[in-house]
Design a protein around this motif. Sequence first.
Motif, PDB file in Angstrom:
ATOM      1  N   PRO A  99       5.554   6.292  -2.818  1.00 37.88           N
ATOM      2  CA  PRO A  99       4.254   6.957  -2.634  1.00 37.88           C
ATOM      3  C   PRO A  99       3.193   6.435  -3.593  1.00 37.88           C
ATOM      4  CG  PRO A  99       5.675   8.352  -3.942  1.00 37.88           C
ATOM      5  CD  PRO A  99       6.497   7.147  -3.572  1.00 37.88           C
ATOM      6  N   MET A 109       1.002   2.438  -4.908  1.00 36.51           N
ATOM      7  CA  MET A 109       0.446   1.137  -4.551  1.00 36.51           C
ATOM      8  C   MET A 109       0.935   0.114  -5.563  1.00 36.51           C
ATOM      9  SD  MET A 109      -3.613   0.316  -4.008  1.00 36.51           S
ATOM     10  CE  MET A 109      -4.051   1.026  -5.607  1.00 36.51           C
ATOM     11  N   ASP A 131      -2.619   8.966  -1.468  1.00 37.81           N
ATOM     12  CA  ASP A 131      -2.900   7.542  -1.333  1.00 37.81           C
ATOM     13  C   ASP A 131      -3.867   7.087  -2.431  1.00 37.81           C
ATOM     14  OD1 ASP A 131      -3.488   4.972  -0.590  1.00 37.81           O
ATOM     15  OD2 ASP A 131      -3.942   5.439   1.505  1.00 37.81           O
ATOM     16  N   LYS A 141       0.825  -1.199   0.000  1.00 39.64           N
ATOM     17  CA  LYS A 141       0.000   0.000   0.000  1.00 39.64           C
ATOM     18  C   LYS A 141       0.866   1.259   0.000  1.00 39.64           C
ATOM     19  CE  LYS A 141      -4.039  -2.153   2.110  1.00 39.64           C
ATOM     20  NZ  LYS A 141      -5.185  -1.943   3.035  1.00 39.64           N
ATOM     21  N   PHE A 142       0.200   2.376  -0.066  1.00 42.55           N
ATOM     22  CA  PHE A 142       0.844   3.681  -0.118  1.00 42.55           C
ATOM     23  C   PHE A 142       1.822   3.859   1.044  1.00 42.55           C
ATOM     24  CE2 PHE A 142       0.836   8.198   1.111  1.00 42.55           C
ATOM     25  CZ  PHE A 142       1.208   8.805  -0.085  1.00 42.55           C
ATOM     26  N   GLY A 143       3.088   4.140   0.727  1.00 45.63           N
ATOM     27  CA  GLY A 143       4.084   4.409   1.750  1.00 45.63           C
ATOM     28  C   GLY A 143       4.665   3.190   2.431  1.00 45.63           C
ATOM     29  N   GLU A 198      -5.666   4.573  -2.618  1.00 37.96           N
ATOM     30  CA  GLU A 198      -6.895   3.975  -2.083  1.00 37.96           C
ATOM     31  C   GLU A 198      -7.956   5.017  -1.766  1.00 37.96           C
ATOM     32  OE1 GLU A 198      -6.694  -0.031  -0.050  1.00 37.96           O
ATOM     33  OE2 GLU A 198      -4.888   0.930   0.760  1.00 37.96           O
ATOM     34  N   GLU A 217       0.512   5.204  -9.068  1.00 42.33           N
ATOM     35  CA  GLU A 217       0.716   6.419  -8.276  1.00 42.33           C
ATOM     36  C   GLU A 217      -0.323   7.443  -8.692  1.00 42.33           C
ATOM     37  OE1 GLU A 217       4.312   9.625  -7.813  1.00 42.33           O
ATOM     38  OE2 GLU A 217       4.823   7.508  -7.440  1.00 42.33           O
TER      39      GLU A 217
END
Length: 374
Positions: free
Chosen positions: A260, A262, A366, A248-250, A368, A357
Motif C-alpha cells: 500500500p 509507492m 495512495d 504505484k500504490f497497490g 499520489e 507510504e
Amino acid sequence: MMLRAAILVLCLVGQGAIAAEDPANAARAASVQLEAATERLQNADSARDRVKALTETVRAYEAGLAAMRDGLRRVARREAQLVAQLQAREDEVADLLGILQTIETSAPPVLLLHPSGPLGSARSAMMLAEVTPGLHARAEALKRDLEEVQTLRLLQQNAAGALQSGLAGVQQARASLSTAIADRSDLPKRFTQDPVRTSILISSTETLEGFASGLANIVEGEIVETTADISTQKGEVSLPVQGLVLRKFGAQDAAGISRPGMLIAARPRALVSSPTAATIRYRGPLLDLGNVVILEPQSDMLFVLSGLAEVFGEAGQVIPKGTPVGLMGGVTPEIGAILSLSGDGAGTDRTETLYIEVRLHDTPVDPEIWFRTE
C-alpha cells in the motif's frame, strides 16, 4: 572521367550533413555547476545556518553530477553518430579525396583536355568551375565533422577531472551535513522518545501497520498537540528524493506481492528530505524495511519512508520543510562506471529504492493523492 567525378561531387554536396545541437555545451555547463557547488562547500562553514547551507551544497553537487552524466550521454551519442556517418560513407569520402588530389596535382592544361575535342574540353571546364565551390564546401564539412569527433573525445577525457572533484566534494559535503545535523540543538520538540518502550513495540510487532498504530505508546509523558495542516498542499507535495516512480500504490512486484505504498528509484547516496514541515515520530531500523523515518506532517497523518542507509534527526523534533532526514544506500559509482553510463538510457543509474507510504487515520492511502510525481 572528369564528368563522372563532377556528378559524384554534386551528389555529395546535395547530401549535406544535418546540423545537430551541440551536446558538448551540456557537459561544459555541468562542469560549471560542479565548480559552483565546490564554492558553496567552501562557504558553508561560515554560514549562519550551516545545515541549510550544506543541504543546498549537497543538492547542488547532486544536480551537477546528474547534469554531467546527461551531458556525457549526449556527447557519446553525438560521437557515435558522427563516427557511424563517416564509416558509412568511407567510399564516398575516398572518392572525394581522390578528386581533390587529382585537381590539386594535375597541371591546368591537362584538366582542360577532353577526348571529344575543344567543345568537350569547354564543357568539362565549365562543369569543373561549377562544382569546385561544392568540393570546397564538402571538404570543409568533412573537416568540421572530424574536428568535432576529436573535440568530443577530448571533452570526455577532461570530464574525468571534473567528476573526480565533484565526487570528492559531495562525499565531504554529506559527511559535514551529517555532523551539522547531529550537533543541531535549535529545533523544537513535541515529545521525548522512551527507548525501552520503543524496543518493546518493535519486538512485539510484525507489521508496519502494527508499529505505526502503537507510536503513541513510545513517548515519555504527553505529546504536544499540533495545529499543522497540509490539506491545501494535496497533490503538490514534492517527493522526498529525486527519482523515478517504479511502482504505484497497490501495484504488484515481480513476486506478485502488492504493497500500500509507492516505490521510487533513486541514485546511490541521494539526499532524502522532509517533503513538508513535520514531526519526526520515529527514525531507525524497523522489521525488514531497513532504516525507516516516520514523519507526522499533521495530526492523524504519517509519511513513512523506508529503505534508507542513514537517518538523521531525533524523534520528537519538529523540522522545517526540506530538512534532510537521511541518505539512500548503495555505492557512488567510480569515474569509469559513470563514464560508461554515457551510452545508457535514462534511469539506469538509479539503483536504490525508497518506499513511501502515506497513512491517514491509521489507514494507507495512495501517496499520489498528496505527492507530485509527474
